[in-house]
Design a protein around this motif. Structure first.
Motif, PDB file in Angstrom:
ATOM      1  N   ILE A 155      58.873  36.461  45.525  1.00  0.00           N
ATOM      2  CA  ILE A 155      59.988  36.779  46.418  1.00  0.00           C
ATOM      3  C   ILE A 155      61.244  36.213  45.770  1.00  0.00           C
ATOM      4  CG2 ILE A 155      60.896  36.620  48.767  1.00  0.00           C
ATOM      5  CD1 ILE A 155      58.056  35.737  49.638  1.00  0.00           C
ATOM      6  N   VAL A 156      62.253  37.058  45.579  1.00  0.00           N
ATOM      7  CA  VAL A 156      63.487  36.655  44.914  1.00  0.00           C
ATOM      8  C   VAL A 156      64.652  36.891  45.863  1.00  0.00           C
ATOM      9  CG1 VAL A 156      64.977  36.967  42.901  1.00  0.00           C
ATOM     10  CG2 VAL A 156      62.503  37.359  42.697  1.00  0.00           C
ATOM     11  N   GLY A 157      65.513  35.900  46.026  1.00  0.00           N
ATOM     12  CA  GLY A 157      66.696  36.041  46.862  1.00  0.00           C
ATOM     13  C   GLY A 157      67.923  35.501  46.167  1.00  0.00           C
ATOM     14  N   HIS A 158      69.005  36.280  46.188  1.00  0.00           N
ATOM     15  CA  HIS A 158      70.267  35.855  45.573  1.00  0.00           C
ATOM     16  C   HIS A 158      71.308  35.655  46.670  1.00  0.00           C
ATOM     17  CE1 HIS A 158      74.271  37.063  43.692  1.00  0.00           C
ATOM     18  NE2 HIS A 158      73.944  35.952  43.053  1.00  0.00           N
ATOM     19  N   SER A 159      72.088  34.568  46.578  1.00  0.00           N
ATOM     20  CA  SER A 159      73.177  34.314  47.515  1.00  0.00           C
ATOM     21  C   SER A 159      72.622  34.168  48.942  1.00  0.00           C
ATOM     22  CB  SER A 159      74.215  35.435  47.407  1.00  0.00           C
ATOM     23  OG  SER A 159      75.392  35.123  48.090  1.00  0.00           O
ATOM     24  N   THR A 160      73.151  34.915  49.901  1.00  0.00           N
ATOM     25  CA  THR A 160      72.612  34.869  51.254  1.00  0.00           C
ATOM     26  C   THR A 160      71.168  35.346  51.277  1.00  0.00           C
ATOM     27  OG1 THR A 160      74.824  35.270  52.153  1.00  0.00           O
ATOM     28  CG2 THR A 160      72.970  35.658  53.630  1.00  0.00           C
ATOM     29  N   GLY A 161      70.791  36.190  50.316  1.00  0.00           N
ATOM     30  CA  GLY A 161      69.407  36.610  50.199  1.00  0.00           C
ATOM     31  C   GLY A 161      68.458  35.449  49.947  1.00  0.00           C
ATOM     32  N   LEU A 166      58.437  31.780  44.886  1.00  0.00           N
ATOM     33  CA  LEU A 166      59.715  32.007  45.555  1.00  0.00           C
ATOM     34  C   LEU A 166      60.818  31.578  44.598  1.00  0.00           C
ATOM     35  CD1 LEU A 166      61.561  32.524  48.053  1.00  0.00           C
ATOM     36  CD2 LEU A 166      61.061  30.168  48.768  1.00  0.00           C
ATOM     37  N   LEU A 167      61.719  32.501  44.303  1.00  0.00           N
ATOM     38  CA  LEU A 167      62.818  32.234  43.372  1.00  0.00           C
ATOM     39  C   LEU A 167      64.135  32.463  44.104  1.00  0.00           C
ATOM     40  CD1 LEU A 167      63.997  31.740  40.519  1.00  0.00           C
ATOM     41  CD2 LEU A 167      63.651  34.175  40.064  1.00  0.00           C
ATOM     42  N   THR A 168      64.931  31.405  44.266  1.00  0.00           N
ATOM     43  CA  THR A 168      66.246  31.534  44.894  1.00  0.00           C
ATOM     44  C   THR A 168      67.319  31.286  43.846  1.00  0.00           C
ATOM     45  OG1 THR A 168      66.029  29.238  45.691  1.00  0.00           O
ATOM     46  CG2 THR A 168      65.523  31.004  47.246  1.00  0.00           C
ATOM     47  N   LEU A 169      68.352  32.126  43.872  1.00  0.00           N
ATOM     48  CA  LEU A 169      69.398  32.133  42.848  1.00  0.00           C
ATOM     49  C   LEU A 169      70.758  31.990  43.515  1.00  0.00           C
ATOM     50  CD1 LEU A 169      68.058  35.325  41.027  1.00  0.00           C
ATOM     51  CD2 LEU A 169      67.553  32.954  40.388  1.00  0.00           C
ATOM     52  N   GLY A 170      71.487  30.937  43.189  1.00  0.00           N
ATOM     53  CA  GLY A 170      72.813  30.750  43.789  1.00  0.00           C
ATOM     54  C   GLY A 170      72.749  30.803  45.303  1.00  0.00           C
ATOM     55  N   SER A 171      71.781  30.139  45.880  1.00  0.00           N
ATOM     56  CA  SER A 171      71.485  30.287  47.308  1.00  0.00           C
ATOM     57  C   SER A 171      72.587  29.712  48.198  1.00  0.00           C
ATOM     58  CB  SER A 171      70.164  29.589  47.638  1.00  0.00           C
ATOM     59  OG  SER A 171      69.910  29.610  49.026  1.00  0.00           O
ATOM     60  N   CYS A 172      72.838  30.429  49.311  1.00  0.00           N
ATOM     61  CA  CYS A 172      73.775  29.967  50.344  1.00  0.00           C
ATOM     62  C   CYS A 172      73.039  29.351  51.532  1.00  0.00           C
ATOM     63  CB  CYS A 172      74.632  31.135  50.829  1.00  0.00           C
ATOM     64  SG  CYS A 172      75.701  31.848  49.559  1.00  0.00           S
ATOM     65  N   LEU A 173      71.784  28.988  51.347  1.00  0.00           N
ATOM     66  CA  LEU A 173      70.973  28.415  52.412  1.00  0.00           C
ATOM     67  C   LEU A 173      71.652  27.257  53.148  1.00  0.00           C
ATOM     68  CD1 LEU A 173      68.178  27.992  53.885  1.00  0.00           C
ATOM     69  CD2 LEU A 173      67.544  26.550  51.927  1.00  0.00           C
ATOM     70  N   PRO A 174      72.319  26.313  52.455  1.00  0.00           N
ATOM     71  CA  PRO A 174      72.916  25.175  53.175  1.00  0.00           C
ATOM     72  C   PRO A 174      73.974  25.576  54.196  1.00  0.00           C
ATOM     73  CG  PRO A 174      72.720  24.682  50.841  1.00  0.00           C
ATOM     74  CD  PRO A 174      72.408  26.133  50.988  1.00  0.00           C
ATOM     75  N   ILE A 175      74.632  26.723  54.033  1.00  0.00           N
ATOM     76  CA  ILE A 175      75.662  27.123  54.995  1.00  0.00           C
ATOM     77  C   ILE A 175      75.075  27.259  56.389  1.00  0.00           C
ATOM     78  CG2 ILE A 175      77.355  28.901  55.611  1.00  0.00           C
ATOM     79  CD1 ILE A 175      77.612  29.549  52.650  1.00  0.00           C
ATOM     80  N   ARG A 196      82.557  37.186  40.030  1.00  0.00           N
ATOM     81  CA  ARG A 196      81.888  37.598  38.800  1.00  0.00           C
ATOM     82  C   ARG A 196      80.881  36.539  38.354  1.00  0.00           C
ATOM     83  NH1 ARG A 196      79.351  37.582  35.146  1.00  0.00           N
ATOM     84  NH2 ARG A 196      79.489  38.660  33.138  1.00  0.00           N
ATOM     85  N   MET A 197      81.264  35.273  38.435  1.00  0.00           N
ATOM     86  CA  MET A 197      80.353  34.213  38.024  1.00  0.00           C
ATOM     87  C   MET A 197      79.134  34.152  38.941  1.00  0.00           C
ATOM     88  SD  MET A 197      79.965  31.904  35.639  1.00  0.00           S
ATOM     89  CE  MET A 197      81.517  31.270  34.974  1.00  0.00           C
ATOM     90  N   HIS A 198      79.330  34.430  40.219  1.00  0.00           N
ATOM     91  CA  HIS A 198      78.225  34.394  41.177  1.00  0.00           C
ATOM     92  C   HIS A 198      77.153  35.424  40.815  1.00  0.00           C
ATOM     93  CE1 HIS A 198      76.274  33.393  44.890  1.00  0.00           C
ATOM     94  NE2 HIS A 198      76.489  34.565  45.466  1.00  0.00           N
ATOM     95  N   PHE A 199      77.562  36.535  40.242  1.00  0.00           N
ATOM     96  CA  PHE A 199      76.622  37.582  39.878  1.00  0.00           C
ATOM     97  C   PHE A 199      75.994  37.374  38.506  1.00  0.00           C
ATOM     98  CE2 PHE A 199      77.747  39.832  43.584  1.00  0.00           C
ATOM     99  CZ  PHE A 199      76.784  40.832  43.758  1.00  0.00           C
ATOM    100  N   GLN A 200      76.386  36.321  37.785  1.00  0.00           N
ATOM    101  CA  GLN A 200      75.766  36.068  36.484  1.00  0.00           C
ATOM    102  C   GLN A 200      74.268  35.807  36.632  1.00  0.00           C
ATOM    103  OE1 GLN A 200      77.165  36.390  33.434  1.00  0.00           O
ATOM    104  NE2 GLN A 200      75.103  36.048  32.634  1.00  0.00           N
ATOM    105  N   PHE A 201      73.843  35.322  37.791  1.00  0.00           N
ATOM    106  CA  PHE A 201      72.412  35.115  38.027  1.00  0.00           C
ATOM    107  C   PHE A 201      71.604  36.400  37.827  1.00  0.00           C
ATOM    108  CE2 PHE A 201      74.060  31.531  40.601  1.00  0.00           C
ATOM    109  CZ  PHE A 201      73.237  30.512  40.149  1.00  0.00           C
ATOM    110  N   LEU A 202      72.226  37.555  38.031  1.00  0.00           N
ATOM    111  CA  LEU A 202      71.520  38.833  37.966  1.00  0.00           C
ATOM    112  C   LEU A 202      71.792  39.590  36.684  1.00  0.00           C
ATOM    113  CD1 LEU A 202      72.264  40.042  41.619  1.00  0.00           C
ATOM    114  CD2 LEU A 202      70.381  38.615  40.800  1.00  0.00           C
ATOM    115  N   MET A 203      72.481  38.963  35.744  1.00  0.00           N
ATOM    116  CA  MET A 203      72.932  39.673  34.549  1.00  0.00           C
ATOM    117  C   MET A 203      72.235  39.139  33.298  1.00  0.00           C
ATOM    118  SD  MET A 203      76.963  39.969  35.602  1.00  0.00           S
ATOM    119  CE  MET A 203      77.360  41.288  34.475  1.00  0.00           C
ATOM    120  N   ALA A 204      72.279  39.937  32.261  1.00  0.00           N
ATOM    121  CA  ALA A 204      71.624  39.585  31.006  1.00  0.00           C
ATOM    122  C   ALA A 204      72.310  38.395  30.335  1.00  0.00           C
ATOM    123  CB  ALA A 204      71.640  40.788  30.062  1.00  0.00           C
ATOM    124  N   ASN A 205      71.492  37.544  29.715  1.00  0.00           N
ATOM    125  CA  ASN A 205      72.018  36.444  28.915  1.00  0.00           C
ATOM    126  C   ASN A 205      72.639  36.974  27.629  1.00  0.00           C
ATOM    127  OD1 ASN A 205      70.677  34.971  30.855  1.00  0.00           O
ATOM    128  ND2 ASN A 205      69.346  33.878  29.422  1.00  0.00           N
TER     129      ASN A 205
END
Length: 433
Positions: A262-268, A296-305, A388-397
């Motif tokens: 399960i992968v979630g980015h940001s609010t995901g 479970l993989l969370t990327l740049g998570s907004c969970l603490p909000i 733009r930086m927030h979306f680097q989690f989903l972009m190629a290195n």
């Protein structure tokens, strides 16, 4: 949110920037290797985005193509997407390593709920955002956010400050129009004031597209969503999460996967945590020996909000369950350069869960090391562009690293094996012991 294409070519030979790292491995984390992954079932949850059904598939294809070009690896075989009858899921298959690993990729969509939020009259959105921000300030959440990540706290306050400035500009324009029409042209005062207000509203309508490009309205409703969710006032979202859980449970039962991810980015990232807890609660055999590995993989998570709000007891209870569970591996990638996440955040330490770090099995916390995996020129160009930086989690290195969104989610090693072994191999590399 729109993202810019990152150029491949000569830039990728430049030296990366070096930076400090974030790393925490809970004492109860299992270090036993899980073995190679031949079949994976992956569920991806996007963040608070009104256009996920179009944006994510396009981004995925663009970046995996760029990844293959930058690193000179064979292009993975990506199947055509299928869409569920209700339109809330997109699915496709990805084969990598010449077919050694087959990933069934499912995109779980809730963007229609976001569009419904953003379709409300702007004055309603401004009012709800002001009320949510006031609650954040009064109940101590805003202070907690600033202690945890002042950058993300500023992003949360941005819509409130922006709407205040906009309101002040409209008032000034209205009274200026009144003065010109009343004193300059001798029109009746009430008519001049009314004409000034109308002219200001027309000006707002003209400015609206530019404010959209600054993500003012989206972040405004995003802030409201986090407040409403913490207070239990989002039955539409809860129903969608329940529907996702039922679908995932059925897919896992029929699957022959070696790993369920399960992968979630940001609010995901918040949604992914909620899905994992529900799955574990409804299937006591999931994650046990003999079945698929649960990751479970969370990327740049907004969970603490949400989790830092006093009313978010259900969210904190869910986090506490995952923190102590030995039935899954939760990896949380953070990035100090990302204004919209919480670098260094540790749930057992920073949330009132009643737990100590000695009781933790999750999450494994790592830095994505953006400054090392992005070209120096690209890094300098995007470091002051939060979205733009927030979306680097989903972009190629541009440079190989342990954080490699495609190697992590499509490669032959399980999430836990790759992260704990500090494996920085590319997507096409075979699994090793």
């Amino acid at each position: 949110m729109q993202t810019d294409a990152m150029s491949a070519g000569p830039e990728r030979v430049c030296e990366p920037v070096r930076t400090t790292t974030i790393a925490f491995t809970p004492p109860l984390t299992s270090r036993e290797p899980t073995g190679p992954v031949a079949r994976r079932l992956l569920f991806y949850v996007p963040g608070y985005d009104p256009d996920s059904e179009r944006r994510y598939r396009t981004l995925f294809l663009r970046e995996i193509t760029r990844y293959a070009k930058v690193f000179g690896v064979p292009m993975p075989k990506v199947g055509c997407p299928t869409v569920s009858e209700d339109g809330n899921r997109q699915s496709w298959v990805v084969e990598t390593g010449g077919g050694r690993t087959r990933t069934e990729y499912e995109l779980l969509l809730w963007s229609d709920l976001v569009r419904r939020d953003m379709g409300k009259p702007r004055v309603v959105g401004i009012g709800l955002n002001a009320w949510a921000t006031l609650n954040f300030a009064l109940n101590g959440t805003l202070a907690g956010l600033y202690r945890t990540s002042w950058k993300c706290a500023n992003v949360m306050v941005y819509p409130f400050v922006g709407s205040l400035l906009l309101l002040m500009a409209l008032l000034v324009a209205s009274f200026a129009g009144h003065g010109v029409l009343h004193h300059g042209f001798g029109l009746p005062g009430w008519f001049a004031l009314l004409a000034g207000i109308v002219a200001s509203l027309v000006g707002l309508r003209f400015l609206a597209p530019r404010l959209d490009r600054a993500f003012l309205w989206q972040l405004m409703h995003d802030c409201v969503f986090h407040w409403q969710h913490a207070c239990g006032k989002r039955p539409d979202y809860d129903a969608r999460v329940e529907a996702f859980t039922a679908h995932m449970r059925a897919r896992i039962r029929e699957s022959q996967a070696d790993e369920v991810m399960i992968v979630g980015h940001s609010t995901g990232g918040l949604t992914a945590v909620e899905l994992a807890v529900r799955l574990l609660g409804e299937d006591p055999t999931l994650g046990e020996a003999g079945g698929p590995v649960l990751s479970l993989l969370t990327l740049g998570s907004c969970l603490p909000i949400v989790a830092l709000q006093p009313d978010a007891r259900a969210t904190r209870a869910a986090v506490a369950q995952l923190v102590t569970s030995r039935r899954l591996t939760w990896v949380d990638f953070q990035a100090p350069q990302d204004w919209m996440n919480f670098p260094g955040f540790n749930p057992a330490r920073d949330l009132p869960l009643g737990l100590s770090e000695g009781e933790m099995a999750n999450p494994i916390i790592r830095s994505a090391k953006f400054a090392e995996i992005i070209n120096r020129q690209t890094y300098e160009r995007i470091r002051l562009r939060p979205f733009r930086m927030h979306f680097q989690f989903l972009m190629a290195n541009d440079h190989a690293g342990v954080f490699d969104i495609f190697a992590l989610t499509l490669g032959p090693r399980s999430l836990r094996d790759r992260v704990l072994s500090e494996d920085a191999s590319l997507l096409d590399a075979p699994a090793t012991a």
